[in-house]
Design a protein around this motif. Structure first.
Motif: not given
Length: 114
Positions: A1-16, A18-26
């Protein structure tokens, strides 16, 4: 299974973020998908995981602040992180288990400034 994580970044404390993990196949073909994180100088630690039946388990620090879910349309497993704290700063990795095989994505960096 190949996985691709995304959505990281810089945020201030108290912020939000959303990370996503996409997988090969269902994603529904996977036995379990988990999020882990590794802060500088520390060991990788468990954040949350979802199993095939949709039930989710969280680490104590994530309970009440993080929500893990499956996005059917995008075929991703997401991690919604709210009320972020500087100590949440880490590289976040997704992990998938299928038929006894363990697969890791490349990680996405989350930085929370105070």
């Amino acid at each position: 299974v190949q996985l691709q994580a995304s959505g990281g970044g810089l945020v201030q404390a108290g912020g939000s973020l959303r990370l996503s993990c996409a997988a090969s196949g269902s994603i529904f073909s996977l036995d379990a998908v988990g999020w882990y994180r590794q802060a500088p100088g520390k060991q990788r630690e468990f954040v949350a995981f979802i199993i095939r039946d949709g039930s989710v388990h969280y680490a104590d620090f994530a309970q009440g602040r993080f929500t893990m879910s499956r996005d059917n349309a995008k075929n991703t497993v997401d991690l919604q992180m709210n009320s972020l704290k500087p100590e949440d700063t880490a590289v976040y990795y997704c992990n998938a288990q299928k038929f006894g095989t363990n697969s890791w994505g490349q990680g996405t960096l989350v930085t929370v400034s105070s």
